[in-house]
Design a protein around this motif. Structure first.
Motif, PDB file in Angstrom:
ATOM      1  N   ALA A   1       7.534  -8.940  11.138  1.00 15.07           N
ATOM      2  CA  ALA A   1       6.228  -8.428  10.729  1.00 15.07           C
ATOM      3  C   ALA A   1       5.375  -9.523  10.091  1.00 15.07           C
ATOM      4  O   ALA A   1       4.167  -9.619  10.330  1.00 15.07           O
TER       5      ALA A   1
ATOM      6  N   LYS B   1       2.239  -2.836   6.593  1.00 15.37           N
ATOM      7  CA  LYS B   1       3.593  -2.780   7.148  1.00 15.37           C
ATOM      8  C   LYS B   1       4.505  -3.805   6.481  1.00 15.37           C
ATOM      9  O   LYS B   1       5.667  -3.530   6.174  1.00 15.37           O
TER      10      LYS B   1
ATOM     11  N   GLU C   1       5.546  -2.623   3.051  1.00 18.60           N
ATOM     12  CA  GLU C   1       6.556  -1.572   3.154  1.00 18.60           C
ATOM     13  C   GLU C   1       7.941  -2.158   3.402  1.00 18.60           C
ATOM     14  O   GLU C   1       8.929  -1.743   2.800  1.00 18.60           O
TER      15      GLU C   1
ATOM     16  N   GLU D   1      -3.814  -3.326   8.555  1.00 20.04           N
ATOM     17  CA  GLU D   1      -2.694  -2.471   8.952  1.00 20.04           C
ATOM     18  C   GLU D   1      -1.372  -3.220   8.911  1.00 20.04           C
ATOM     19  O   GLU D   1      -0.350  -2.711   8.449  1.00 20.04           O
ATOM     20  N   LYS D   2      -1.397  -4.448   9.400  1.00 19.80           N
ATOM     21  CA  LYS D   2      -0.149  -5.228   9.444  1.00 19.80           C
ATOM     22  C   LYS D   2       0.288  -5.648   8.047  1.00 19.80           C
ATOM     23  O   LYS D   2       1.487  -5.769   7.772  1.00 19.80           O
TER      24      LYS D   2
ATOM     25  N   VAL E   1      12.086   2.842  10.940  1.00 18.31           N
ATOM     26  CA  VAL E   1      12.014   2.122   9.670  1.00 18.31           C
ATOM     27  C   VAL E   1      13.363   1.470   9.380  1.00 18.31           C
ATOM     28  O   VAL E   1      14.414   2.076   9.588  1.00 18.31           O
TER      29      VAL E   1
END
Length: 627
Positions: A324, A307, A310, A303-304, A496
């Motif tokens: 992140a 991120k 992205e 999941e990380k 975001v």
């Protein structure tokens, strides 16, 4: 009697105090182009930008005809029509006579003629070199006229040759744009070049090619103009803060702490052993992970990682990306620790090598500072309004055209200041600096507008006169979410980080002016920014301008000790490194705010360049460190 107060255009030039020469700008940048200095004797120096040579007008033919037979013993000056001539010329004038003698005595005329011509050198025709030289003080170059009797053209004409010449200023003897020239009477210095190895011998090298010879590129007119614009922006920055009563202070480059909590850092070491050894990660504490399974950790990594991918699409939001990445690295380290623990519970931990630690200069780890803000806050708590100007370092392996490993930053901190105050200061700063540059560096900006970007002068003047738009992050998201005639690569939603295309739309298409975006989500900003009452946003702002995007980042700092401690813990920072910083909140805390200007990006904006490597004398970025 002459007046004691002469107009500028009639005043004589003044020698540079420390080099005993006249700077070219004192001749060329006058309103009359230097015409008021005609017939003045000066010494100038510089490097040849371009050159040409012309044959000198031949002297008038002699009035006498061929001398009579037997008349060869007369005075050379008289035989040459009253002018001094060289021995070779006298000898050549006697060749017809010698041929007659040889013919009378029956010699082989053709063979003798060949021998005579082989031993008598042909004289080089007199030439004049016209050199365009620049000493870096002006966009315009000065024309130097040098007779071949002073120095051979082959020595002077190659591009890059350095000369120091003394002579008389006069009107240009060539037709064209040049108004003035120096008729050289003597050359005091000649610095020759090897044309085959001198990179600027080639004409019109693009800026990208010039990066490979950074030690020579300031000699080009374009790069020299960029450096002069950079100089004026430096002057303007200092002038603004000094005029407003700020105190200039120096903050350390070497630090033992993470100064922003986001950027990758350069570690400083004096040990050759530690330089060869792989970097050792700090062991992850297992106190809070006893009941966490390895499978759960691996799912979290997936999941990380999504991120991080992205956020990587946004160059202008490094802090969110770095946070992140830092979080992902910690999770990976935790997974590795769990795996190692399960495989080798019985193995003793290897002992650390004390030898490498004892050879280090400092007793603890040292890094190059990525920000001076934290130390600047210490000065603000005593001196009030302070600012710093210096290099900052980030080890992010970015290929962005707007970031470098070594960047020059202007940072300021204002005691008793809140968010609204510091946003106004940031706007006033940019207006002052760009107005100052357009007034005091017009010639260089005009040159760059012809070579790089024709809109730079209008853009600077617009920045100086247009009120900035101030909107919250939430408002920015709402505006972008309503856009239907444009598709963004990164879908916008609250939380975001705004990408370059989002910022460009707001500045260039929607508001059509510089925009200040404030109250960002706390996850996107450093730990020391003040938490707002909503618990979700922080009192931070970004100044977005056309062409370059984010130019200034600022915030009101967190003055409450408990809130600051919580943020340090949330980001997993080592609290003991920040004890001194927390002390500022425990002993006489004060509300304070500040901002940081990426000075190199400001140069990029003012010059119209597209790559920050061209805005810095010696750029440092990933994989490149040559000089």
């Amino acid at each position: 009697m002459a007046s004691d107060h002469q107009p500028f255009d009639q005043m004589p030039v003044v020698l540079s105090k420390y080099s005993k020469r006249v700077l070219l700008k004192t001749i060329l940048d006058r309103a009359d182009g230097g015409l008021g200095l005609v017939e003045q004797r000066v010494v100038v120096g510089g490097w040849v930008k371009s050159s040409r040579e012309m044959r000198k007008n031949p002297p008038p033919p002699p009035t006498t005809t061929q001398p009579p037979v037997g008349g060869g013993g007369g005075d050379a000056k008289e035989d040459a029509g009253g002018k001094d001539v060289k021995c070779v010329e006298v000898f050549q004038s006697r060749i017809p006579f010698l041929r007659t003698i040889i013919k009378v005595f029956g010699g082989n005329t053709a063979h003798t003629k060949e021998k005579l011509e082989s031993i008598v050198p042909k004289p080089q025709p007199p030439m004049i070199s016209f050199l365009q030289i620049s000493d870096g003080s002006s966009v315009t170059s000065l024309q130097i006229m040098v007779d071949s009797s002073i120095a051979p053209p082959s020595l002077l004409m190659p591009t890059g040759t350095c000369i120091l010449a003394e002579g008389i200023l006069q009107k240009s003897s060539l037709q064209g744009k040049r108004i003035m020239e120096l008729k050289a009477e003597k050359l005091l210095h000649i610095g020759i070049v090897d044309q085959d190895r001198y990179p600027l011998s080639k004409k019109s090298l693009p800026l990208a090619s010039l990066r490979h010879c950074a030690h020579f590129r300031p000699r080009t007119t374009t790069v020299a103009s960029i450096m002069r614009v950079r100089n004026v922006l430096t002057q303007a920055s200092h002038a603004f803060f000094q005029n407003q009563g700020f105190v200039h202070v120096e903050v350390p480059i070497l630090t033992a702490m993470d100064t922003d909590g986001f950027s990758e850092k350069f570690q400083v070491s004096t040990s050759s052993v530690s330089a060869k050894e792989p970097k050792r990660e700090e062991p992850v504490s297992m106190d809070d992970t006893a009941n966490v399974s390895l499978e759960t950790i691996k799912l979290s990594i997936v999941e990380k990682s999504k991120k991080v991918e992205e956020l990587k699409r946004s160059d202008s939001n490094k802090e969110a990306l770095a946070a992140a990445v830092h979080d992902l690295q910690k999770t990976n380290a935790l997974a590795a620790e769990l795996e190692a623990r399960s495989k080798s519970k019985s193995k003793p931990k290897p002992k650390s090598k004390s030898k490498s630690k004892s050879s280090e200069f400092f007793s603890n780890e040292a890094f190059l500072a990525s920000s001076g803000t934290l130390h600047l806050e210490s000065c603000a708590s005593a001196l009030g309004n302070v600012y710093a100007f210096g290099p900052r370092f980030q080890a992010d392996k970015s290929e962005s055209k707007k970031s470098l490993a070594e960047s020059w930053m202007i940072e300021t901190e204002i005691a008793f200041s809140e968010l609204e105050d510091v946003m106004s200061c940031a706007e006033d700063f940019l207006k002052f600096v760009f107005d100052y540059a357009s007034e005091n560096c017009y010639e260089n900006l005009y040159f760059l507008s012809k070579r790089v970007d024709k809109t730079i002068i209008d853009r600077l003047r617009s920045m100086a006169s247009t009120p900035f738009e101030k909107i919250s992050y939430t408002t920015a998201v709402e505006v972008l979410d309503k856009v239907v005639d444009k598709t963004f690569e990164t879908k916008i939603r609250w939380g975001v980080a705004l990408t370059e295309e989002h910022e460009s739309y707001l500045v260039n298409e929607f508001y059509k002016k510089p925009v200040i975006i404030y109250d960002h989500p706390k996850e996107l900003k450093p730990f020391h920014v003040r938490l707002n009452d909503d618990g979700k946003t922080v009192a931070a702002f970004d100044v977005i301008v056309p062409k370059v995007g984010v130019l200034i980042q600022g915030s009101q700092k967190e003055e409450r000790s408990n809130h600051l401690s919580n943020r340090i813990n949330e980001l997993g920072l080592q609290k003991e490194q920040y004890e001194w910083y927390l002390d500022l909140r425990k002993q006489g805390t004060v509300k304070h705010s500040g901002f940081s200007v990426t000075f190199d990006v400001m140069v990029l904006f003012a010059t119209g360049l597209n790559d920050i490597q061209d805005a810095v004398p010696f750029p440092r970025n990933h994989g490149k460190l040559h000089n």
